[in-house]
Motif scaffolding. Structure first.
Motif, PDB file in Angstrom:
ATOM      1  N   PRO A 167       0.815  -1.218   0.000  1.00 51.64           N
ATOM      2  CA  PRO A 167       0.000   0.000   0.000  1.00 51.64           C
ATOM      3  C   PRO A 167       0.851   1.273   0.000  1.00 51.64           C
ATOM      4  O   PRO A 167       0.517   2.239  -0.686  1.00 51.64           O
ATOM      5  N   ALA A 168       1.959   1.255   0.717  1.00 52.70           N
ATOM      6  CA  ALA A 168       2.827   2.440   0.767  1.00 52.70           C
ATOM      7  C   ALA A 168       3.439   2.726  -0.601  1.00 52.70           C
ATOM      8  O   ALA A 168       3.513   3.890  -1.031  1.00 52.70           O
ATOM      9  N   ARG A 169       3.853   1.689  -1.302  1.00 56.81           N
ATOM     10  CA  ARG A 169       4.450   1.887  -2.635  1.00 56.81           C
ATOM     11  C   ARG A 169       3.397   2.334  -3.649  1.00 56.81           C
ATOM     12  O   ARG A 169       3.673   3.148  -4.521  1.00 56.81           O
ATOM     13  N   LEU A 170       2.195   1.783  -3.551  1.00 58.98           N
ATOM     14  CA  LEU A 170       1.119   2.224  -4.441  1.00 58.98           C
ATOM     15  C   LEU A 170       0.784   3.693  -4.194  1.00 58.98           C
ATOM     16  O   LEU A 170       0.581   4.463  -5.135  1.00 58.98           O
ATOM     17  N   GLU A 171       0.756   4.082  -2.934  1.00 60.71           N
ATOM     18  CA  GLU A 171       0.464   5.474  -2.585  1.00 60.71           C
ATOM     19  C   GLU A 171       1.580   6.400  -3.073  1.00 60.71           C
ATOM     20  O   GLU A 171       1.306   7.482  -3.608  1.00 60.71           O
ATOM     21  N   SER A 200       1.252   6.809  -6.812  1.00 57.74           N
ATOM     22  CA  SER A 200       0.122   7.697  -7.102  1.00 57.74           C
ATOM     23  C   SER A 200       0.522   9.157  -6.910  1.00 57.74           C
ATOM     24  O   SER A 200       0.169  10.024  -7.711  1.00 57.74           O
ATOM     25  N   ALA A 201       1.282   9.442  -5.852  1.00 55.66           N
ATOM     26  CA  ALA A 201       1.741  10.809  -5.597  1.00 55.66           C
ATOM     27  C   ALA A 201       2.698  11.274  -6.690  1.00 55.66           C
ATOM     28  O   ALA A 201       2.670  12.449  -7.092  1.00 55.66           O
ATOM     29  N   GLN A 217      -3.087   5.121 -13.066  1.00 53.94           N
ATOM     30  CA  GLN A 217      -3.865   5.433 -11.872  1.00 53.94           C
ATOM     31  C   GLN A 217      -5.063   4.500 -11.735  1.00 53.94           C
ATOM     32  O   GLN A 217      -5.403   4.066 -10.637  1.00 53.94           O
ATOM     33  N   GLY A 223      -5.356   2.006  -8.676  1.00 47.67           N
ATOM     34  CA  GLY A 223      -6.499   2.326  -7.827  1.00 47.67           C
ATOM     35  C   GLY A 223      -7.473   1.184  -7.674  1.00 47.67           C
ATOM     36  O   GLY A 223      -8.130   1.033  -6.652  1.00 47.67           O
TER      37      GLY A 223
END
Length: 116
Positions: free
Chosen positions: A20-24, A27-28, A47, A51
């Motif tokens: 989840p941290a890498r996906l976030e 995304s940033a 995205q 997502g």
């Protein structure tokens, strides 16, 4: 893009890179490019993929499952294995333990098998 493409490619190829941290973080990194005339379509697709967890998951090659069955539960009985992944089904086979007492079952995926 040199900073975005390597982590995205790693996520496509390796489940361990999809935290989840890498996906976030990815995304940033994409956010500044959402209005870029050239990159916006690609950014929108990436995205959407991250997502909805739409990144493809595939098995290429084979599957190895190792199972440890305590000796007291084996009771001298042969062990049988069945494996089904998606539409791919392994034949029921009898297994002998390896030198460390583990049972190994190997099945070849004849083609890339989609799990998603």
């Amino acid at each position: 893009m040199d900073e975005i493409l390597p982590p995205y490619s790693a996520m496509v190829e390796n489940l361990r890179d999809r935290s989840p941290a890498r996906l976030e973080a990815l995304s940033a990194q994409l956010a500044p490019y959402t209005d870029d005339r050239l990159l916006a379509p690609w950014v929108a697709r990436v995205q959407e993929d991250i997502g909805s967890a739409g990144l493809p998951v595939r098995i290429n090659g084979g599957i190895i499952i190792k199972v440890q069955v305590p000796t007291e539960l084996q009771n001298g009985r042969p062990m049988r294995a069945n494996l089904r992944v998606g539409e791919l089904k392994g034949e029921s086979i009898w297994l002998d333990p390896n030198s460390s007492g583990n049972f190994e079952f190997y099945m070849t995926a004849r083609e890339a098998l989609s799990l998603g």
